[in-house]
Scaffold this motif. Structure first.
Motif, PDB file in Angstrom:
ATOM      1  N   LYS A 125       0.859  -1.179   0.000  1.00 18.14           N
ATOM      2  CA  LYS A 125       0.000   0.000   0.000  1.00 18.14           C
ATOM      3  C   LYS A 125       0.895   1.227   0.000  1.00 18.14           C
ATOM      4  O   LYS A 125       1.872   1.288   0.742  1.00 18.14           O
ATOM      5  CB  LYS A 125      -0.880  -0.013   1.248  1.00 18.14           C
ATOM      6  CG  LYS A 125      -1.837   1.129   1.312  1.00 18.14           C
ATOM      7  CD  LYS A 125      -2.742   0.981   2.523  1.00 18.14           C
ATOM      8  CE  LYS A 125      -3.739   2.118   2.524  1.00 18.14           C
ATOM      9  NZ  LYS A 125      -4.716   1.977   3.591  1.00 18.14           N
ATOM     10  N   ARG A 141       4.106   0.087   2.413  1.00 18.97           N
ATOM     11  CA  ARG A 141       4.019  -0.860   3.515  1.00 18.97           C
ATOM     12  C   ARG A 141       3.132  -2.007   3.062  1.00 18.97           C
ATOM     13  O   ARG A 141       2.336  -1.873   2.132  1.00 18.97           O
ATOM     14  CB  ARG A 141       3.498  -0.211   4.794  1.00 18.97           C
ATOM     15  CG  ARG A 141       2.059   0.251   4.713  1.00 18.97           C
ATOM     16  CD  ARG A 141       1.576   0.734   6.085  1.00 18.97           C
ATOM     17  NE  ARG A 141       0.229   1.237   6.015  1.00 18.97           N
ATOM     18  CZ  ARG A 141      -0.863   0.492   6.044  1.00 18.97           C
ATOM     19  NH1 ARG A 141      -0.773  -0.807   6.134  1.00 18.97           N
ATOM     20  NH2 ARG A 141      -2.058   1.045   5.968  1.00 18.97           N
ATOM     21  N   ARG A 143       0.173  -4.496   2.641  1.00 19.85           N
ATOM     22  CA  ARG A 143      -1.273  -4.417   2.815  1.00 19.85           C
ATOM     23  C   ARG A 143      -1.644  -5.272   4.022  1.00 19.85           C
ATOM     24  O   ARG A 143      -0.905  -6.168   4.395  1.00 19.85           O
ATOM     25  CB  ARG A 143      -1.987  -4.939   1.580  1.00 19.85           C
ATOM     26  CG  ARG A 143      -1.789  -4.062   0.368  1.00 19.85           C
ATOM     27  CD  ARG A 143      -2.629  -4.575  -0.805  1.00 19.85           C
ATOM     28  NE  ARG A 143      -2.491  -3.710  -1.932  1.00 19.85           N
ATOM     29  CZ  ARG A 143      -3.209  -2.610  -2.136  1.00 19.85           C
ATOM     30  NH1 ARG A 143      -4.146  -2.271  -1.264  1.00 19.85           N
ATOM     31  NH2 ARG A 143      -3.018  -1.858  -3.185  1.00 19.85           N
ATOM     32  N   GLY A 144      -2.805  -5.056   4.573  1.00 21.85           N
ATOM     33  CA  GLY A 144      -3.305  -5.727   5.764  1.00 21.85           C
ATOM     34  C   GLY A 144      -2.656  -7.043   6.145  1.00 21.85           C
ATOM     35  O   GLY A 144      -1.895  -7.109   7.081  1.00 21.85           O
ATOM     36  N   HIS A 145      -2.943  -8.086   5.410  1.00 21.37           N
ATOM     37  CA  HIS A 145      -2.411  -9.406   5.742  1.00 21.37           C
ATOM     38  C   HIS A 145      -1.539  -9.952   4.592  1.00 21.37           C
ATOM     39  O   HIS A 145      -1.533 -11.146   4.327  1.00 21.37           O
ATOM     40  CB  HIS A 145      -3.553 -10.385   6.038  1.00 21.37           C
ATOM     41  CG  HIS A 145      -4.392  -9.948   7.201  1.00 21.37           C
ATOM     42  ND1 HIS A 145      -3.927 -10.011   8.488  1.00 21.37           N
ATOM     43  CD2 HIS A 145      -5.627  -9.416   7.245  1.00 21.37           C
ATOM     44  CE1 HIS A 145      -4.859  -9.554   9.294  1.00 21.37           C
ATOM     45  NE2 HIS A 145      -5.906  -9.176   8.570  1.00 21.37           N
ATOM     46  N   GLN A 147       1.886  -9.771   4.246  1.00 23.74           N
ATOM     47  CA  GLN A 147       3.290 -10.112   4.498  1.00 23.74           C
ATOM     48  C   GLN A 147       3.559 -11.600   4.305  1.00 23.74           C
ATOM     49  O   GLN A 147       4.511 -11.981   3.622  1.00 23.74           O
ATOM     50  CB  GLN A 147       3.694  -9.686   5.912  1.00 23.74           C
ATOM     51  CG  GLN A 147       5.183  -9.811   6.136  1.00 23.74           C
ATOM     52  CD  GLN A 147       5.642  -9.112   7.406  1.00 23.74           C
ATOM     53  OE1 GLN A 147       4.879  -8.428   8.071  1.00 23.74           O
ATOM     54  NE2 GLN A 147       6.903  -9.272   7.726  1.00 23.74           N
TER      55      GLN A 147
END
Length: 179
Positions: A125, A141, A143-145, A147
């Motif tokens: 994002k 960075r 996004r939410g989940h 990684q």
């Protein structure tokens, strides 16, 4: 039964020819794009890549491939364009843990996997912040989940080797004696 092209930084080509000789592999240098059937590996530097016809090669090896890490660079564009229809592609670098995730994206694109821009939009994002003078700085960075899926994706196409036994070879000549 077709040759492979090995692209290296300028100063490394002669060393690669010498290394090939140690293993009984016929390798030759060419800086003008001309090849013949006297070698199975042709070696050139990245700056001469535009002189070669990619259809003459079954594969490509990029030595010190961190040189294509900049997504906007002409070199990265040249390499991606050159290898896009090749059956076999290998990028080699001693910097297996790059400085940022973008380097993984440019390597993925050159290897024929997810393109750099697609990687960014899939897993990251964009955030822009402005300092007190009004200058903006863009950061990315996960996004939410994203990684865990990101690293699963990287593991689907990238490999990291530390010693010969990682490939099933003997480490005895690799491991140095204690100081």
């Amino acid at each position: 039964n077709r040759p492979v092209l090995l692209a290296t930084p300028i100063a490394v080509g002669a060393q690669m020819v010498a290394e090939a000789e140690k293993f009984g592999i016929q390798a030759k240098r060419s800086r003008d794009g001309k090849i013949d059937d006297t070698a199975c590996i042709w070696i050139t530097n990245y700056e001469q890549l535009h002189k070669f016809d990619p259809s003459m090669f079954v594969g490509f090896i990029g030595d010190e491939s961190s040189c294509i890490k900049d997504a906007k660079s002409e070199r990265k564009h040249t390499v991606v364009e050159f290898v896009q229809r090749m059956q076999y592609r290998l990028l080699c670098t001693a910097t297996a843990a790059p400085n940022d995730f973008f380097e993984l994206g440019t390597s993925s694109e050159a290897l024929g996997y997810l393109g750099f821009r697609d990687m960014i939009t899939t897993f990251f994002k964009q955030e822009t912040s402005k300092d007190h003078k009004g200058w903006g700085r863009t950061k990315y960075r996960f996004r939410g989940h994203a990684q865990e899926p990101f690293w699963a994706w990287v593991c689907s196409w990238a490999r990291s080797l530390r010693k010969p036994s990682d490939l099933g070879f003997d480490d005895s000549r690799f491991v140095l004696p204690s100081l």
